[in-house]
Enzyme design. Structure first.
Site, PDB file in Angstrom:
ATOM      1  N   GLY A 118      51.424  28.548 103.444  1.00 31.40           N
ATOM      2  CA  GLY A 118      51.621  29.150 104.770  1.00 31.40           C
ATOM      3  C   GLY A 118      50.651  30.265 105.105  1.00 31.40           C
ATOM      4  O   GLY A 118      50.917  31.085 105.974  1.00 31.40           O
ATOM      5  N   ASP A 168      40.872  19.898 107.091  1.00 30.35           N
ATOM      6  CA  ASP A 168      41.425  20.393 105.828  1.00 30.35           C
ATOM      7  C   ASP A 168      41.320  19.362 104.706  1.00 30.35           C
ATOM      8  O   ASP A 168      40.831  19.695 103.618  1.00 30.35           O
ATOM      9  CB  ASP A 168      42.864  20.876 106.027  1.00 30.35           C
TER      10      ASP A 168
HETATM   11  C1  GLA Z   1      44.966  23.621 110.774  1.00 29.62           C
HETATM   12  C2  GLA Z   1      44.738  22.127 110.829  1.00 29.62           C
HETATM   13  C3  GLA Z   1      43.266  21.803 111.005  1.00 29.62           C
HETATM   14  C4  GLA Z   1      42.638  22.596 112.133  1.00 29.62           C
HETATM   15  C5  GLA Z   1      43.010  24.073 112.022  1.00 29.62           C
HETATM   16  C6  GLA Z   1      42.540  24.866 113.210  1.00 29.62           C
HETATM   17  O1  GLA Z   1      44.409  24.138 109.615  1.00 29.62           O
HETATM   18  O2  GLA Z   1      45.190  21.529 109.635  1.00 29.62           O
HETATM   19  O3  GLA Z   1      43.113  20.417 111.203  1.00 29.62           O
HETATM   20  O4  GLA Z   1      42.992  22.062 113.371  1.00 29.62           O
HETATM   21  O5  GLA Z   1      44.405  24.241 111.904  1.00 29.62           O
HETATM   22  O6  GLA Z   1      41.155  24.906 113.228  1.00 29.62           O
END
Ligand code: GLA
Length: 374
Positions: A118, A168
């Site tokens: 988180g 990510d």
């Molecule tokens: C989260 C999501 C990503 C991206 C970011 C904002 O981390 O998992 O895919 O959208 O927010 O940049």
């Protein structure tokens, strides 16, 4: 606290494979990945590790040291059912694999992670990618690193219900700690961009956890889709700085949402140029501009995060600071002069802890001590 049990203690035999994947910090390019835009994440030292042994049946049995009190949780592959808990991530991974025509058998797995949950550092993608790597090794699955990333995203979009982008899982699958990964999320082309020698990074958590699946994140995605429909484009990536006048004519708040995405894409490209040219002052300035855009136009910051950025700005060795990750809590990334990131981050954390009523933690550099990095 009792140390969490080892694999053999949990499952009565040793693991056959071990795999891991890192968390990430995004340097710049936020909320651009689901708009076909640009991102620039880099791996952090914290990682998620999965030890795994195959079984002869269709049961998946998992233990996570982050949720040790849950003990070993179990589901039948092929009969996944949402729980609203951490078990949805591995269930989502198995569903994504099956949808892709891949059918690993049952397994026992122990998950252990030091990626903070988180905090905007992508603990969920680190978990999905580490598990996919372990399953790939144990069942000889024919999936390359790009495919691993796509499957991780699919697990989260489909089963977990968070409409996250590709950044990510791609970072968890491909990034390292030395170079940022410049990704064009439309084509999935990527290039490694080394961090200039004159700088180093620090990451500070605000002590306020975020939760994407909670709706705010998905609401921003929906606003971007509405903006596209009104502007007659497929994705906000189709627009550039020349289109800002058209964007300004959108109804509020879609005008500001689209302006953030378009200007943020331009900032990522400028940041890559600044890194290549060693212009670290310009890079820092782009961090601050990105933060202001997330705060005012995209409205994903919170006052505590803004306070951390303001405290960072007051530090002589800090060149730039911004909210990193999805927002609504989480962490800030600081760009500092080489050798100074740790001290600067500690000073910011101390001032924040005194004045905000929350507890910031310096997450990167880890293991801060005099004489080490910072
Ligand atoms: C989260 C999501 C990503 C991206 C970011 C904002 O981390 O998992 O895919 O959208 O927010 O940049």
């Amino acid at each position: 606290m009792r140390p969490s049990p080892e694999f053999a203690e949990l499952f009565g035999r040793p693991p056959v494979v071990e795999a891991d994947a890192p968390g990430r910090v995004n340097l710049i390019g936020e909320h651009t990945d689901y708009n076909g835009g640009f991102v620039l994440p880099i791996a952090i030292p914290q990682r998620t590790r999965v030890q795994l042994a195959t079984r002869d049946d269709d049961q998946a049995r998992l233990f996570s040291s982050d949720f040790a009190a849950d003990g070993v949780r179990e589901f039948t592959i092929g009969s996944e059912a949402q729980t609203g808990e951490w078990l949805d991530y591995p269930q989502g991974v198995l569903v994504a694999l099956r949808d892709a025509g891949l059918r690993p058998g049952g397994f026992d797995a122990r998950v252990d992670s030091d990626v903070p949950l988180g905090s905007g550092l992508s603990s969920s993608a680190a978990f999905e990618v580490a598990l996919l790597r372990a399953l790939r090794a144990a069942f000889a699955l024919p999936i390359d690193d790009l495919r691993v990333a796509r499957l991780g995203q699919r697990a989260e979009n489909g089963f977990v219900g968070a409409q996250v982008g590709i950044m990510d899982p791609l970072a968890a699958s491909l990034a390292d700690e030395q170079s940022a990964l410049f990704i064009d999320t439309r084509t999935l082309d990527y290039r490694r961009v080394p961090l200039p020698r004159q700088v180093e990074l620090a990451v500070l958590s605000s002590g306020i956890a975020h939760a994407h699946a909670d709706g705010d994140y998905n609401a921003r995605r929906y606003e971007c889709e509405q903006a596209c429909a009104l502007l007659g484009v497929g994705e906000l990536r189709d627009l550039g700085l020349d289109d800002l006048a058209r964007i300004a004519a959108l109804p509020e708040p879609l005008d500001r949402r689209a302006r953030h995405v378009v200007t943020e894409n331009a900032r990522v490209l400028a940041a890559v140029d600044a890194m290549r040219g060693g212009d670290v002052d310009q890079l820092g300035k782009l961090f601050y501009e990105s933060h202001a855009s997330m705060r005012d136009d995209y409205e994903v910051s919170i006052p505590e995060i803004d306070f951390l950025v303001d405290l960072a700005r007051a530090e002589a060795d800090v060149l730039g600071a911004r909210l990193t990750g999805g927002g609504f809590g989480g962490s800030v990334v600081l760009l500092a002069r080489r050798g100074r990131a740790g001290a600067a981050a500690r000073a910011v954390a101390a001032a924040y802890n005194r004045r905000s009523g929350h507890q910031a933690a310096v997450l990167v550099p880890i293991g801060l001590s005099p004489g080490r990095r910072g």
